[in-house]
Design an enzyme around this catalytic site. Structure first.
Site, short mmCIF file in Angstrom:
data_model
loop_
_atom_site.label_atom_id
_atom_site.label_comp_id
_atom_site.label_asym_id
_atom_site.label_seq_id
_atom_site.Cartn_x
_atom_site.Cartn_y
_atom_site.Cartn_z
N ILE A 178 -35.86 24.19 56.78
CA ILE A 178 -35.05 25.22 57.43
C ILE A 178 -34.22 25.97 56.40
CG2 ILE A 178 -33.21 25.63 59.11
CD1 ILE A 178 -34.21 23.15 60.63
N GLU A 197 -28.82 21.36 47.15
CA GLU A 197 -29.64 20.26 47.67
C GLU A 197 -29.30 18.96 46.94
OE1 GLU A 197 -31.94 17.58 49.18
OE2 GLU A 197 -31.91 19.57 50.10
N ALA A 309 -42.74 21.20 66.43
CA ALA A 309 -43.11 21.68 67.76
C ALA A 309 -44.52 21.26 68.14
CB ALA A 309 -42.98 23.21 67.81
N HIS A 433 -66.82 33.93 51.43
CA HIS A 433 -66.29 34.44 50.17
C HIS A 433 -66.16 35.96 50.26
CE1 HIS A 433 -65.72 34.85 45.84
NE2 HIS A 433 -66.57 35.87 45.88
#
Length: 447
Positions: A178, A197, A309, A433
């Site tokens: 998120i 973080e 989900a 391809h």
């Protein structure tokens, strides 16, 4: 009236459960406390964020198109128009869910649900009878105890979707899925973004090579990543943290976004009184989504299994199939996970690190997407495809991709992993391809 199935919560687990029950001829009741059906995914998660990401990608492409022969002298991003598009997309999908409930004769009630006894759910003063009760109450953003987090400019993933103007600067606490998706959105429209973080790499749990590649590509868009860092406080216009070396630092932040995970909505449902096995992480279920109490089932984020989900919807189908007497159960070995940034990350199956943790002998192959003709023709930047193969059986165990359209390519990997495809079988497949998806087949030829 007695219902065959009473569903609490109308998110990707709840409305799918009600729809499938109606399709099977069961009488279903769907209870939702919010104004709109669709749950977090449609109203505050998957759909609004992907719509806004698409808007920011269009702007970024328009202003960085010289390589493709496109030069625009002046372009502007108007958040109010992007918000209008977001609302239009949501309204259309909400109408679709309402139509499905009507089509399959599902009764819909708005209000707070509480299980008052086995087979009984109360909404206000009304008590509804049901042979089976499915708890699909979802999850909400976690709120860590950070000094200053109660200020008005500190938002969670729900609150930030309602912004009426772009912030002067944005600090994001948490570099998970998120957090980096919002970081990508705001960076692509010119907002200075800092992501803080605690772990040593962004999007923990994702293949480490893909995560590193994504971080490098997002850094090129102006995002500053502070890894191994811990937030110590939030001021009125900045955020304080210690970096990985323990040094105190600050970053500008007219707005702060907290993305430190989600918690299951287990409160107020009457679970403890009925003896339903649960804790703060969620309701305990078996592979058919049964709880320990007969007649009570749980699906989706409230179970704390995999908060996605598509997992919620599949769990709902398993529960309804089992209620209808069909043999079905949840399998988690090929669950896809996607980070909808630019570039995207998509993965299915196990990572190399997970194989090592489980003592599974594997071989891996990595190929840069820059060798792929379609990717090279249409996209700038770097990409990567990594495959994980059982060293002895040569069964495909994992595929992990970072690059444009990764979320669409990963479908094939899910099918192959679920059907236990061997490398030699994949080599015999004929793929079109030029397509970016060819990279999976090319990769296994190097093992």
């Amino acid at each position: 009236m007695n219902y065959d199935v009473i569903v609490i919560g109308a998110g990707p687990a709840g409305y799918i459960a009600a729809e499938r029950a109606g399709q099977a001829g069961k009488k279903a009741l769907l209870i939702e406390r919010e104004e709109h059906l669709g749950g977090v995914c449609l109203n505050w998660g998957c759909i609004p964020t992907k719509t806004l990401l698409a808007c920011s990608k269009a702007y970024y492409t328009a202003t960085h198109g010289a390589t493709f022969g496109v030069e625009i002298e002046k372009a502007s991003f108007r958040l109010e128009l992007a918000q209008t598009r977001k609302a239009s997309v949501q309204d259309q999908l909400r109408a679709g869910i309402r139509a499905l409930m009507k089509k399959y004769k599902v009764d819909v009630v708005q209000g707070e649900a509480r299980i008052v006894a086995r087979g009984q759910v109360a909404v206000g003063d009304e008590v509804y009878q049901g042979d089976n009760i499915l708890v699909c109450s979802g999850s909400r953003p976690a709120a860590p105890p950070i000094p200053g987090a109660d200020q008005a400019h500190v938002l969670d993933s729900t609150g930030i979707l309602g912004l009426e103007k772009l912030p002067d600067s944005l600090a994001i606490i948490g570099g998970g899925v998120i957090g980096v998706e919002f970081a990508c959105f705001f960076a692509q429209v010119g907002v200075p973004v800092t992501v803080i973080e605690m772990m040593d790499e962004i999007v923990p749990g994702i293949d480490i090579d893909c995560a590193k590649t994504l971080r490098q590509e997002l850094t090129k868009k102006g995002i500053t990543f502070e890894l191994g860092a811990k937030v110590t406080g939030i001021g009125q216009g900045d955020i304080s943290f210690t970096d990985k070396k323990g040094a105190e630092k600050t970053a500008a932040a007219s707005t702060v976004l907290v993305c430190t995970g989600r918690v299951a909505n287990v409160e107020g449902l009457g679970l403890a009184e009925l003896g339903v096995d649960h804790d703060r992480r969620g309701i305990k279920i078996d592979t058919t989504c049964k709880t320990n109490v007969p007649g009570i089932w749980a699906c989706g984020d409230v179970t704390g299994t995999v908060m996605l989900a598509h997992v919620a919807s599949r769990q709902a189908e398993v529960a309804i199939n089992t209620i209808c007497g069909l043999s079905d159960h949840m399998r988690y070995r090929a669950i896809p996970g996607v980070v909808y940034t630019s570039p995207e990350i998509a993965g299915a199956g196990i990572t190399e690190a997970q194989a090592k943790e489980r003592d599974i002998p594997v071989k891996t192959a990595k190929l840069p997407l820059q060798i792929n003709g379609r990717f090279l023709a249409e996209y700038e930047g770097r990409g990567l495809c990594k495959v994980v193969v059982h060293a002895e059986t040569r069964q495909l165990l994992g595929v992990h991709i970072v690059g444009a359209s990764a979320s669409e390519i990963i479908h094939a990997a899910c099918v192959m992993i679920e059907s236990e495809t061997r490398v030699d079988e994949l080599k015999e497949f004929v793929l079109p391809h030029p397509t970016a998806g060819e990279i999976m087949r090319d990769a296994v030829f190097t093992i």
